[in-house]
Design an enzyme around this catalytic site. Sequence first.
Site, PDB file in Angstrom:
ATOM      1  N   LYS A  63     -30.038  31.151  24.577  1.00 35.48           N
ATOM      2  CA  LYS A  63     -28.428  31.354  25.420  1.00 35.48           C
ATOM      3  C   LYS A  63     -29.213  32.945  26.222  1.00 35.48           C
ATOM      4  CE  LYS A  63     -25.359  27.952  24.175  1.00 35.48           C
ATOM      5  NZ  LYS A  63     -26.731  26.844  23.943  1.00 35.48           N
TER       6      LYS A  63
HETATM    7  C1  PLP Z   1     -26.617  26.020  23.530  1.00 37.13           C
HETATM    8  C2  PLP Z   1     -27.695  25.113  22.944  1.00 37.13           C
HETATM    9  C3  PLP Z   1     -28.439  23.865  23.333  1.00 37.13           C
HETATM   10  C4  PLP Z   1     -27.654  22.853  24.325  1.00 37.13           C
HETATM   11  O1  PLP Z   1     -27.609  23.609  25.789  1.00 37.13           O
HETATM   12  P1  PLP Z   1     -26.860  22.820  26.842  1.00 37.13           P
HETATM   13  O2  PLP Z   1     -27.422  24.274  28.427  1.00 37.13           O
HETATM   14  O3  PLP Z   1     -25.415  23.029  26.346  1.00 37.13           O
HETATM   15  O4  PLP Z   1     -27.313  21.489  27.561  1.00 37.13           O
HETATM   16  C5  PLP Z   1     -29.939  23.264  22.730  1.00 37.13           C
HETATM   17  N1  PLP Z   1     -30.110  23.850  21.466  1.00 37.13           N
HETATM   18  C6  PLP Z   1     -29.702  25.318  20.953  1.00 37.13           C
HETATM   19  C7  PLP Z   1     -30.132  25.702  19.970  1.00 37.13           C
HETATM   20  C8  PLP Z   1     -28.489  26.126  21.526  1.00 37.13           C
HETATM   21  O5  PLP Z   1     -28.395  26.742  21.537  1.00 37.13           O
END
Ligand code: PLP
Length: 482
Positions: A124
């Site tokens: 993120k």
């Molecule tokens: C947010 C997240 C996901 C999922 O990603 P999306 O964009 O919601 O599909 C997967 N793994 C981790 C570690 C995350 O923080």
Amino acid sequence: MKYISTRGHAGQPVNPEFCDILLGGLAPDGGLYLPESYPQIGRAELDAWRSLSYAELAFEILSRFITDIPAADLKAICDKTYTAAVYCHVRPGDNAADITPVRWIEPGKLGLLELSNGPTLAFKDMAMQLLGNLFEYVLARRGETINILGATSGDTGSAAEYAMRGKHGVRVFMLSPHGKMSAFQRAQMYSLQDENIYNIAVTGMFDDAQDIVKAVSNDLAFKAQHKIGAVNSINWARVAAQIVYYFKGYFAATESNDEQVAFCVPSGNFGNICAGHIARQMGLPIAKLLLATNENDVLDEFFRTGIYRPRKTAETRITSSPSMDISKASNFERFVFDLVRRDPVKVAELWAEVDAGRPFDLSQTSYFARLADFGFVSGSSSHADRIATIRAMFERHGLIIDTHTADGVKVAWEMGGEVPEGVPLLVLETALAVKFAETIREALDRDPEAPPDLQGLEALPQRVEVMEPDVDQIKRFITDHV
Ligand SMILES: *Cc1c(COP(=O)(O)O)cnc(C)c1O
């Protein structure tokens, strides 16, 4: 570049541009924003881009979507965001300048695209760091401020706080479920001492925190008076920023632009893989997009059967890959818009069902056959699969992967046969193992190591308000601190 809503009415201004939609959430008709068309990237651009740095590539791609920020300013924002100093957790043996290096598991065949080298050790950061700089720039230009209110079960909150800390014109009020996050995740958020960051631990579950955010956002008078904003996963700028690493991963995994690549993406809200879908629509030679879910397999079910059956909160399983414990994938509407040939009336019709708590079924329609044209393949995994995958990766390759990445590797191993012979498959590494130490201990009987600069994080003083899940009390807290 103008933006449209998946449900047909993008609102005021009638043809919004990037900066108009940057600080908002949903379009006024309840739909999601998308560019009116995807920029097409031809062979000449791919040839010119192959040797670019991450920041240069980000500028080239984002400037196709952001036409209302002067090029020199956008370039400066990209240069400031995508540096080895920000993405400082590149592991030994990898080139720090790459930002998102590929670590091969089976050379030329299967690799990890490392997206977790940012400040909070999850993918993120790739988008959120850009968002922080874009927010600061746009707010300063307009002489405005914003108070971001969010709820987190772990990764989003810390990524948002690290992106917004110390930014002019921005305050963050982040709700988290008291005592429900891992010790490392708690320490990441609560140890921040920046004056513009407020951590509120709510005595309840993530859903209680989420409900408060919704209740406050639905109070339009309060929202307007206190300039409440969000940075949630439907934010278009986050999706746009994520497109960049699909291109970067392609260049890293191939030697020429005649080749193809495939990606396997651990998915929850469909944000990450939505960016992969858009990269493919732009012309990046992606053979397949493998979608991996955990036990919360609403998306896997759709890609296998054509039936989208969002679960109720009570049906959402709490798993050891908690950032994928999602039963209604908020970005999925963007993909369905393309699937139904960008027909907003059809999307509005389908989401009228979803919003009424009912499933929709495309299995008997011409749309279902189109899923193959979009290159999607899907699979899911269980806790036992994650444990087995983490063990196998450690025993065979000496790598300790996190639980979400393990969901991806499991599906890559299982469904890899769907990828054409000779096409490299990259699994997107969405977090580092240290964030989910408990499950690593269960699998390997050892603790994952924290990067040197984050060792001892849990011992730092923490700054958090514990509060009941009471909307009025939280509104009062916001009023008192803005
Ligand atoms: C947010 C997240 C996901 C999922 O990603 P999306 O964009 O919601 O599909 C997967 N793994 C981790 C570690 C995350 O923080």
